[in-house]
Design a protein around this motif. Structure first.
Motif, PDB file in Angstrom:
ATOM      1  N   ASN A 130       0.806  -1.218   0.000  1.00 18.27           N
ATOM      2  CA  ASN A 130       0.000   0.000   0.000  1.00 18.27           C
ATOM      3  C   ASN A 130       0.842   1.273   0.000  1.00 18.27           C
ATOM      4  O   ASN A 130       0.299   2.371   0.130  1.00 18.27           O
ATOM      5  N   ARG A 131       2.139   1.142  -0.173  1.00 18.40           N
ATOM      6  CA  ARG A 131       3.010   2.300  -0.054  1.00 18.40           C
ATOM      7  C   ARG A 131       2.906   3.232  -1.255  1.00 18.40           C
ATOM      8  O   ARG A 131       2.819   2.780  -2.397  1.00 18.40           O
ATOM      9  N   ILE A 132       2.933   4.526  -0.974  1.00 14.01           N
ATOM     10  CA  ILE A 132       2.999   5.536  -2.021  1.00 14.01           C
ATOM     11  C   ILE A 132       4.464   5.838  -2.336  1.00 14.01           C
ATOM     12  O   ILE A 132       4.851   5.970  -3.498  1.00 14.01           O
ATOM     13  N   PHE A 133       5.287   5.939  -1.301  1.00 13.81           N
ATOM     14  CA  PHE A 133       6.716   6.202  -1.462  1.00 13.81           C
ATOM     15  C   PHE A 133       7.515   4.936  -1.131  1.00 13.81           C
ATOM     16  O   PHE A 133       6.997   3.984  -0.539  1.00 13.81           O
ATOM     17  N   ASP A 134       8.806   4.956  -1.491  1.00 18.40           N
ATOM     18  CA  ASP A 134       9.637   3.767  -1.317  1.00 18.40           C
ATOM     19  C   ASP A 134      11.083   4.180  -1.094  1.00 18.40           C
ATOM     20  O   ASP A 134      11.996   3.735  -1.794  1.00 18.40           O
ATOM     21  N   ALA A 135      11.299   5.035  -0.091  1.00 16.79           N
ATOM     22  CA  ALA A 135      12.622   5.622   0.128  1.00 16.79           C
ATOM     23  C   ALA A 135      13.688   4.570   0.417  1.00 16.79           C
ATOM     24  O   ALA A 135      14.845   4.733   0.026  1.00 16.79           O
ATOM     25  N   SER A 136      13.301   3.471   1.087  1.00 14.63           N
ATOM     26  CA  SER A 136      14.304   2.469   1.448  1.00 14.63           C
ATOM     27  C   SER A 136      14.347   1.299   0.478  1.00 14.63           C
ATOM     28  O   SER A 136      14.981   0.278   0.763  1.00 14.63           O
ATOM     29  N   GLY A 137      13.692   1.448  -0.692  1.00 18.43           N
ATOM     30  CA  GLY A 137      13.706   0.386  -1.683  1.00 18.43           C
ATOM     31  C   GLY A 137      13.055  -0.881  -1.156  1.00 18.43           C
ATOM     32  O   GLY A 137      12.084  -0.837  -0.404  1.00 18.43           O
ATOM     33  N   SER A 138      13.615  -2.018  -1.524  1.00 16.79           N
ATOM     34  CA  SER A 138      13.059  -3.296  -1.082  1.00 16.79           C
ATOM     35  C   SER A 138      13.817  -3.863   0.112  1.00 16.79           C
ATOM     36  O   SER A 138      13.788  -5.070   0.356  1.00 16.79           O
ATOM     37  N   SER A 139      14.498  -2.993   0.862  1.00 17.18           N
ATOM     38  CA  SER A 139      15.222  -3.451   2.050  1.00 17.18           C
ATOM     39  C   SER A 139      14.245  -3.903   3.124  1.00 17.18           C
ATOM     40  O   SER A 139      13.061  -3.579   3.099  1.00 17.18           O
ATOM     41  N   LEU A 140      14.758  -4.665   4.085  1.00 16.07           N
ATOM     42  CA  LEU A 140      13.930  -5.237   5.135  1.00 16.07           C
ATOM     43  C   LEU A 140      14.261  -4.631   6.489  1.00 16.07           C
ATOM     44  O   LEU A 140      15.391  -4.187   6.736  1.00 16.07           O
ATOM     45  N   ILE A 141      13.267  -4.617   7.373  1.00 15.25           N
ATOM     46  CA  ILE A 141      13.455  -4.116   8.730  1.00 15.25           C
ATOM     47  C   ILE A 141      14.317  -5.088   9.517  1.00 15.25           C
ATOM     48  O   ILE A 141      14.175  -6.308   9.407  1.00 15.25           O
ATOM     49  N   ASP A 142      15.200  -4.538  10.322  1.00 15.45           N
ATOM     50  CA  ASP A 142      16.063  -5.358  11.168  1.00 15.45           C
ATOM     51  C   ASP A 142      16.138  -4.694  12.539  1.00 15.45           C
ATOM     52  O   ASP A 142      16.882  -3.735  12.736  1.00 15.45           O
ATOM     53  N   VAL A 143      15.334  -5.174  13.486  1.00 10.44           N
ATOM     54  CA  VAL A 143      15.309  -4.587  14.831  1.00 10.44           C
ATOM     55  C   VAL A 143      16.334  -5.294  15.706  1.00 10.44           C
ATOM     56  O   VAL A 143      16.363  -6.520  15.788  1.00 10.44           O
ATOM     57  N   LYS A 144      17.201  -4.499  16.344  1.00  7.12           N
ATOM     58  CA  LYS A 144      18.175  -5.022  17.296  1.00  7.12           C
ATOM     59  C   LYS A 144      18.017  -4.250  18.604  1.00  7.12           C
ATOM     60  O   LYS A 144      17.150  -3.394  18.737  1.00  7.12           O
ATOM     61  N   TRP A 145      18.906  -4.554  19.567  1.00  8.43           N
ATOM     62  CA  TRP A 145      18.766  -3.952  20.885  1.00  8.43           C
ATOM     63  C   TRP A 145      20.121  -3.530  21.433  1.00  8.43           C
ATOM     64  O   TRP A 145      21.120  -4.206  21.237  1.00  8.43           O
ATOM     65  N   HIS A 146      20.119  -2.402  22.109  1.00 13.64           N
ATOM     66  CA  HIS A 146      21.320  -1.880  22.767  1.00 13.64           C
ATOM     67  C   HIS A 146      21.063  -1.921  24.276  1.00 13.64           C
ATOM     68  O   HIS A 146      20.086  -1.353  24.760  1.00 13.64           O
ATOM     69  N   TYR A 147      21.955  -2.610  24.988  1.00 14.83           N
ATOM     70  CA  TYR A 147      21.749  -2.819  26.413  1.00 14.83           C
ATOM     71  C   TYR A 147      22.693  -1.949  27.231  1.00 14.83           C
ATOM     72  O   TYR A 147      23.886  -1.866  26.960  1.00 14.83           O
ATOM     73  N   VAL A 148      22.122  -1.294  28.232  1.00 12.31           N
ATOM     74  CA  VAL A 148      22.881  -0.524  29.212  1.00 12.31           C
ATOM     75  C   VAL A 148      22.588  -1.133  30.575  1.00 12.31           C
ATOM     76  O   VAL A 148      21.438  -1.490  30.868  1.00 12.31           O
ATOM     77  N   GLN A 149      23.590  -1.253  31.407  1.00 15.58           N
ATOM     78  CA  GLN A 149      23.426  -1.944  32.678  1.00 15.58           C
ATOM     79  C   GLN A 149      22.299  -1.327  33.508  1.00 15.58           C
ATOM     80  O   GLN A 149      22.203  -0.103  33.653  1.00 15.58           O
TER      81      GLN A 149
END
Length: 557
Positions: free
Chosen positions: A355-374
């Protein structure tokens, strides 16, 4: 519609209003008629003598297949499924007061829709009863309702549930438990908060038990009815639908509320016509903390909703969970906070790609990671490309503050679906303005953006976001923007990367993929293309893919 819908009072301090629909009496061969009237929410509180109304929970059905009714003597089109429900609910001797979303909410006004959604729990909870409309009875509906009644009213329910979900799963019982109503996300809240819930299938009706102990017995019976492979079958799906409804009703009776991320995760597979409703439809069942920080704003996109939920929910994530990705052999990890949020973000955004009108990131995929602080909850991390920043020259920033000055088609396409109100004039707009970037481009950006704020394309997202860097090097998010020259994957060219590696020598250096030219530069031994290359992304010269650690959602101020 302007003649039918006058503005509702939405002032939380001066009284808020809803509309109710009074269904006129009539016979089976007469037109369906009724009138809308407004009432303050202070008059719909439980057991108020001021008004007594019922709320309808149903599936809209095919929006192209509509039948006419008359509301305030104005022709009004409703879906055929709703028309059938109104025909059955209409009394022959007196009016019947109902709350029905398709009639009582001006569906063309995004602002009103968002406001009324925020009141949805109160509306259904305050109704004298919630009527669940499964649809017309058809060939199997009558027998299916009788079998459902046998299950719900059995004393004790345990052997009855085991029988129905093993030996006695008839075609009629299956017909009722596979009706479209069970798969819709909106009905979860509507049914969960009802103080009295009545199932309707054609002329047949059935009350759901509403005492906590009865609901707990039913939940235990259904939990024990199937296990293993059977749970994955159609029987298992039906059981889960019914079990979820009973558990939600029990939680209502006990006054229990859930975390929003748990609700969204549990019901990700449910259907809805608007993907934002995968979050908004569950706000009424969530904690006050969650509903305040994730308001039902239909002038935002699903990508904005997803990142806002990701940022806020990360504050509740388990501080002691240190695994970046779940172990596929350990089922417990599937329920971890971070894994839930990863799945939610990818599902909400990824399923909306077509359903996207724009496509700024092309066909790349989401990659969620995490940054841990004590001793701190983890920060979510998204890979992104910082493509620009808001200009520091005050004169440049103020060159144009009116969206209509430019008349650029991109701005209009960007604002489509992000309007605060329902008319074109109202989109002028408290929320966005035209600014200039450091690289000399124009952008339609949140009005709260300041000089020095970054413009970033997150991998997998269709539009850039404006970010504000904090002292600890994390970034807070102000919202989406439209930046000229990047909206159609101009800086992310996945399709060309394979051809690039088949030609002359290339080198990955500081996030850039560069061709080796004679006497231009030598290959660097510091960076290895096979380990540094990110998701087959080839970014434009001068840019790089980097990990963006998210702090909080700022949004409108």
């Amino acid at each position: 519609m302007e003649k039918l819908y006058s503005r509702l009072n939405r002032d939380k301090h001066g009284g808020q209003e809803i509309r109710l629909f009074s269904l006129f009496p009539g016979t089976s061969n007469s037109h369906i008629r009724g009138r809308l009237f407004k009432i303050g929410t202070e008059h719909i509180v439980r057991d108020s003598p001021e008004v007594n109304y019922e709320a309808l929970s149903y599936v809209w059905g095919d929006e192209e297949d509509q039948d006419p009714i008359f509301v305030n003597d104005i022709l009004f089109k409703v879906t055929r499924n709703l028309h059938a429900a109104l025909s059955l609910l209409r009394l022959c001797d007196r009016e019947r007061v109902l709350w029905i979303d398709a009639i009582c909410i001006n569906q063309m006004d995004c602002d009103e829709r968002g406001h009324q959604v925020s009141l949805m729990r109160e509306i259904y909870e305050s109704a004298s009863q919630v009527l669940v409309w499964f649809g017309e009875a058809g060939m199997h509906g009558s027998d299916g309702m009788k079998e459902l009644a046998s299950l719900l009213n059995a004393k004790p329910p345990h052997p009855t549930a085991l029988y129905f979900f093993t030996e006695g799963f008839s075609q009629s019982f299956r017909d009722i438990l596979t009706r479209a109503w069970w798969s819709r996300v909106w009905v979860i809240q509507e049914a969960a908060v009802a103080r009295r819930l009545i199932f309707l299938c054609g002329p047949h009706s059935l009350d759901l038990p509403n005492r906590p102990e009865e609901l707990s017995e039913l939940a235990d019976a259904l939990s024990n009815a199937l296990s293993g492979v059977e749970a994955l079958s159609i029987k298992g799906v039906c059981r889960e639908h019914l079990l979820g409804l009973i558990l939600n009703q029990r939680d209502r009776a006990l006054g229990t509320k859930s975390r929003l991320q748990n609700l969204v995760y549990n019901y990700l597979r449910c259907d809805c016509s608007d993907p934002r409703d995968r979050v908004f439809a569950l706000l009424g069942l969530s904690r006050t903390y969650d509903s305040i920080r994730n308001p039902p704003d239909y002038s935002t996109t699903i990508e904005t909703v997803a990142i806002r939920l990701l940022c806020h929910s990360a504050r509740d994530a388990d501080k002691n969970y240190v695994s970046l990705t779940p172990d596929p052999e350990t089922e417990a990890n599937d329920e971890s906070d971070t894994y839930q949020l990863e799945r939610i973000c990818k599902s909400l955004v990824g399923r909306n790609r077509e359903n996207r009108i724009f496509d700024a990131s092309g066909s790349s995929l989401i990659d969620v990671k995490w940054h841990y602080v004590q001793d701190m909850p983890p920060y979510p991390v998204l890979p992104g490309i910082i493509v620009d920043a808001i200009a520091t020259d005050d004169d440049s920033v103020q060159k144009s503050t009116s969206l209509h000055d430019l008349g650029t088609n991109s701005w209009e396409r960007f604002l489509e679906g992000r309007s605060v109100g329902s008319s074109a004039n109202s989109r002028e707009h408290t929320r966005f303005r035209i600014i200039w970037s450091v690289r000399g481009r124009q952008a339609c950006a949140p009005r709260t953006a300041l000089a020095g704020d970054k413009i970033c394309i997150f991998l997998g997202f269709p539009c850039p976001f404006v970010l504000r860097q904090e002292d600890d090097k994390t970034f807070s998010i102000l919202g989406e923007c439209c930046l000229t020259g990047v909206m159609n994957a101009e800086v992310v060219r996945l399709e060309e990367i394979h051809e690039a590696f088949n030609g002359d020598n290339w080198n990955w250096n500081h996030g850039l993929l560069r061709r080796q030219r004679r006497n231009a530069y030598s290959f660097s031994t510091r960076y290895n293309p096979t380990t540094q290359f990110r998701d087959n992304i080839w970014v434009a010269p001068g840019l790089e893919v980097q990990d963006i650690t998210l702090n909080e959602w700022i949004g409108e101020q």
